[in-house]
Design a protein around this motif. Structure first.
Motif, mmCIF file in Angstrom:
data_model
loop_
_atom_site.group_PDB
_atom_site.id
_atom_site.type_symbol
_atom_site.label_atom_id
_atom_site.label_comp_id
_atom_site.label_asym_id
_atom_site.label_seq_id
_atom_site.Cartn_x
_atom_site.Cartn_y
_atom_site.Cartn_z
ATOM 1 N N TYR A 27 -5.360 2.519 3.131
ATOM 2 C CA TYR A 27 -5.768 2.207 1.511
ATOM 3 C C TYR A 27 -5.513 3.106 0.695
ATOM 4 N N PRO A 28 -5.286 3.634 -0.700
ATOM 5 C CA PRO A 28 -4.708 2.172 -1.150
ATOM 6 C C PRO A 28 -3.660 2.143 -1.673
ATOM 7 N N TYR A 29 -2.771 2.392 -1.129
ATOM 8 C CA TYR A 29 -1.444 2.233 -0.418
ATOM 9 C C TYR A 29 -1.077 1.214 0.727
ATOM 10 N N ILE A 30 -1.726 0.103 0.420
ATOM 11 C CA ILE A 30 -1.772 -1.638 1.190
ATOM 12 C C ILE A 30 -0.723 -1.914 0.347
ATOM 13 N N THR A 31 -0.596 -3.508 0.742
ATOM 14 C CA THR A 31 -0.579 -4.801 -0.490
ATOM 15 C C THR A 31 -1.913 -5.686 -0.439
ATOM 16 N N SER A 32 -1.559 -6.736 -0.934
ATOM 17 C CA SER A 32 -2.456 -7.332 -1.274
ATOM 18 C C SER A 32 -3.281 -8.744 -0.646
ATOM 19 N N SER A 33 -2.644 -8.941 0.081
ATOM 20 C CA SER A 33 -3.555 -10.005 1.219
ATOM 21 C C SER A 33 -3.025 -9.872 2.481
ATOM 22 N N SER A 34 -3.926 -10.080 3.242
ATOM 23 C CA SER A 34 -4.116 -9.611 4.930
ATOM 24 C C SER A 34 -2.503 -10.519 5.860
ATOM 25 N N PRO A 35 -1.844 -9.499 6.301
ATOM 26 C CA PRO A 35 -0.989 -10.148 7.281
ATOM 27 C C PRO A 35 -0.907 -9.986 8.714
ATOM 28 N N THR A 95 5.241 -0.105 -5.302
ATOM 29 C CA THR A 95 4.994 -2.053 -5.008
ATOM 30 C C THR A 95 5.749 -2.364 -5.175
ATOM 31 N N THR A 96 6.745 -3.223 -5.002
ATOM 32 C CA THR A 96 7.562 -3.732 -4.850
ATOM 33 C C THR A 96 7.913 -4.297 -6.153
ATOM 34 N N ARG A 97 6.850 -4.242 -7.508
ATOM 35 C CA ARG A 97 6.606 -4.740 -8.984
ATOM 36 C C ARG A 97 6.921 -5.755 -8.910
ATOM 37 N N ARG A 98 6.287 -6.978 -7.834
ATOM 38 C CA ARG A 98 7.037 -8.547 -7.373
ATOM 39 C C ARG A 98 5.768 -9.690 -8.302
ATOM 40 N N GLY A 99 4.545 -9.362 -8.301
ATOM 41 C CA GLY A 99 3.538 -9.168 -9.179
ATOM 42 C C GLY A 99 2.655 -9.779 -8.018
ATOM 43 N N ILE A 100 2.501 -9.388 -7.238
ATOM 44 C CA ILE A 100 1.427 -9.688 -5.968
ATOM 45 C C ILE A 100 0.491 -8.820 -5.948
ATOM 46 N N ASN A 156 7.435 -10.307 -2.274
ATOM 47 C CA ASN A 156 7.825 -8.669 -1.773
ATOM 48 C C ASN A 156 8.280 -8.609 -0.186
ATOM 49 N N ALA A 157 8.220 -10.126 0.157
ATOM 50 C CA ALA A 157 8.935 -9.598 1.855
ATOM 51 C C ALA A 157 10.297 -10.097 1.341
ATOM 52 N N GLY A 158 10.550 -8.924 2.767
ATOM 53 C CA GLY A 158 12.357 -9.400 2.472
ATOM 54 C C GLY A 158 12.293 -9.682 4.228
ATOM 55 N N HIS A 159 13.080 -11.026 4.443
ATOM 56 C CA HIS A 159 12.781 -10.845 6.118
ATOM 57 C C HIS A 159 14.646 -11.642 6.094
ATOM 58 N N ARG A 206 8.313 3.139 6.859
ATOM 59 C CA ARG A 206 7.748 2.311 5.210
ATOM 60 C C ARG A 206 8.677 2.347 4.333
ATOM 61 N N VAL A 207 8.213 1.585 3.731
ATOM 62 C CA VAL A 207 9.158 1.655 2.336
ATOM 63 C C VAL A 207 7.808 1.862 0.988
ATOM 64 N N GLY A 208 7.607 2.672 0.219
ATOM 65 C CA GLY A 208 6.930 2.706 -0.402
ATOM 66 C C GLY A 208 5.836 4.053 -0.780
ATOM 67 N N GLY A 209 5.112 4.284 -1.299
ATOM 68 C CA GLY A 209 4.298 5.455 -1.088
ATOM 69 C C GLY A 209 3.346 5.325 0.166
ATOM 70 N N GLY A 210 2.181 6.479 -0.364
ATOM 71 C CA GLY A 210 0.991 6.425 1.121
ATOM 72 C C GLY A 210 1.530 7.302 2.666
ATOM 73 N N PRO A 211 0.609 7.431 3.046
ATOM 74 C CA PRO A 211 1.061 9.307 4.786
ATOM 75 C C PRO A 211 1.447 7.764 5.643
ATOM 76 N N MET A 212 2.337 8.588 6.424
ATOM 77 C CA MET A 212 3.306 8.094 7.229
ATOM 78 C C MET A 212 2.955 8.740 8.367
ATOM 79 N N PRO A 213 2.427 9.383 9.111
ATOM 80 C CA PRO A 213 2.624 10.687 9.962
ATOM 81 C C PRO A 213 3.703 10.705 10.901
ATOM 82 N N THR A 214 4.108 9.935 11.281
ATOM 83 C CA THR A 214 5.292 10.424 12.129
ATOM 84 C C THR A 214 6.772 10.619 11.095
ATOM 85 N N GLU A 215 6.519 10.267 9.754
ATOM 86 C CA GLU A 215 7.864 10.772 9.485
ATOM 87 C C GLU A 215 8.945 12.274 9.175
#
Ligand code: GDP
Ligand code: IMO
Ligand code: MG
Length: 444
Positions: free
Chosen positions: A234-242, A127-132, A38-41, A271-280
């Motif tokens: 939450y729940p607009y998050i990923t599934s491991s702790s960054p 989600t990135t639909r990568r199965g994460i 799901n990462a793209g560096h 931000r990419v994907g759903g979920g609140p982003m106050p300063t958008e």
């Protein structure tokens, strides 16, 4: 000697790849400790432009060992493709190591990620639909299959059979989808296993020995603090702790080895994907930042949502990560703006608050309160010393530094490795590592 964690401090895509590529020259090991492809560096260095999804961004130095840590989830097809792409472009991948404890992304994980998102309809998480998510769910549910399992075909076959019975029941009964063939997956993953076998190792001893020898280790984060399962939106998050806390577990070293936690913040927010982003910013300014910054996802190509720097979210990120230094990237993306703003607090139902609410419905009602600054309207791409930045840019950074409550050590002013202002060296070059000149910037 120390381990240094490099942590995304916002919603991901802060420029961690660029910063890790810059610093990896000075360490002997780089470990990716969380997430998956799901990462793209993105890394832009004298060897070209690269988009890495699972291989650590330290891969470009011949003296740097790169470990895909136990805390990641690995899609072997993506990883093998990435190895091939890098090798094809002349990058030596022989110093790559994969933890035998890293979990595998299986075909049912990617399939279920897509099916779950489709079922959520308008409430999709994006989600990135990568199965994460499904892969980390299986890790916690004790249904996971690990890279090390591929080295023992008999055990792998047994395990796959048990897990797939359960997954096929979900695919057919819940999603009315076709079952997957155990034989096909078995054959395919055995082939992957043979190709990956030279890279798969027990990695905690490798790290321990390096630290005992006094070598420096870089822990490369993926995603960002606001996508953390505990502290993100939450729940607009990923599934491991960054977070920095996740770095210790996900790399496989004790937390006392981590002597510095380097935050990577963009000079604004995306931000990419759903979920609140106050300063958008859903206006022309937001669009101009997206265009100037080419803010489109590295992994999915989706347009990133852009907005002003959020000092409230940033303070939470500093608290939960214990940042000791910060890198501010993409300052140059703001070069053209006549005015720039920093969010210093929120207004929630008419009341000023200075904390980041844990409830997304509260967060969605938060109105950002801004301080406004004059823009600098000067190109900063070629500036290499902090005192040479326009006074307005320095004023902006000074207030930002106060808001994040941690000293700025790096300011990045362009994609390329050399387009960097090092205010204070984050890592001293150790004698054990080669000091390679950057052909683009020989004096850097
Ligand atoms: P990561 O996921 O945190 O590694 O970040 P991404 O690579 O997904 O996105 C960051 C983007 O910003 C990449 O295209 C980088 O090449 C680019 N980038 C990094 N630092 C800078 C900078 O200072 N200025 C500009 N203009 N681009 C940058
Ligand atoms: P890097 O490492 C930005 C986001 C997705 C989605 C949410 C959950 O490049 O910073 P997932 O596929 O993880 O289940 O998706 O998290 N997301 C990222 N956003 N950068 C990333 O990684 C991301 N990885 C996941 O867009 O909103
Ligand atoms: Mg990214």
């Amino acid at each position: 000697m120390p381990a240094i964690a490099v942590i995304g401090a916002q919603w991901g895509d802060e420029g961690k790849g660029k910063i890790v590529d810059l610093l990896a020259e000075r360490v002997s090991i780089v470990v990716r400790f969380s997430g998956g492809d799901n990462a793209g560096h993105t890394v832009v260095n004298p060897q070209g432009e690269f988009k890495l999804h699972i291989i650590p961004s330290g891969i470009f130095y011949p003296h740097t060992t790169c470990i895909i840590g136990n805390g990641t989830v690995v899609n072997p097809a993506i990883l093998l493709d990435e190895i091939e792409q890098l090798s094809g472009r002349g990058v030596d991948t022989s110093r790559l190591i994969i933890s035998d404890r890293a979990h595998l992304i299986m075909p049912y994980h990617t399939l279920l990620d897509g099916l779950e998102e489709d079922k959520r309809g308008s409430g999709a998480l994006g989600t990135t639909r990568r199965g994460i998510g499904p892969a980390f769910t299986d890790k916690a549910a004790r249904l996971g299959i690990r890279t090390g399992d591929l080295l023992d075909k008999k055990t792998f076959r047994e395990r796959l059979r048990t897990v797939l019975e359960y997954k096929n029941a979900i695919l057919t009964k819940v999603y009315d989808s076709q079952p997957l063939s155990p034989d096909e997956i078995y054959q395919q993953y055995c082939r992957y296993g043979e190709q990956l076998a030279p890279y798969v190792r027990e990695t905690t001893t490798i790290l321990d020995e390096a630290l005992r020898r006094g070598e420096q280790v870089l822990l490369e984060g993926a995603q960002g603090a606001m996508l953390d399962p505990d502290f993100g939106t939450y729940p607009y998050i990923t599934s491991s702790s960054p977070l920095a806390g996740g770095a210790s577990v996900g790399a496989g070293l004790g937390p006392t080895h981590i002597t510095h936690v380097l935050a990577v913040f963009k000079a604004y927010c995306s931000r990419v994907g759903g979920g609140p982003m106050p300063t958008e910013l859903k206006d022309d300014t937001g669009e101009s930042i997206r265009q100037k910054g080419h803010e489109y996802g590295t992994t999915t190509g989706r347009a990133r949502r852009c907005g002003w720097f959020d000092g409230v979210a940033a303070r939470l990120a500093t608290r939960i990560n214990g940042f000791t230094k910060a890198a501010i990237t993409r300052l140059d993306v703001l070069d053209h703006l006549p005015k720039v703003k920093l969010c210093v607090a929120y207004s929630l139902d008419g009341k000023e608050i200075d904390y980041f609410p844990s409830s997304i419905s509260d967060l969605a009602r938060c109105q950002p309160l801004y301080e406004e600054f004059p823009g600098w309207q000067t190109c900063t791409n070629d500036i290499r010393k902090i005192e040479q930045l326009p006074a307005e840019a320095r004023q902006y950074l000074k207030r930002l530094e106060e808001l994040i409550n941690c000293p700025i050590s790096i300011v990045s002013v362009g994609q390329k490795r050399g387009q960097t202002i090092e205010v204070k060296p984050v890592i001293k070059r150790s004698s054990g590592t080669a000091n390679l000149p950057d052909p683009e910037h020989p004096s850097h």
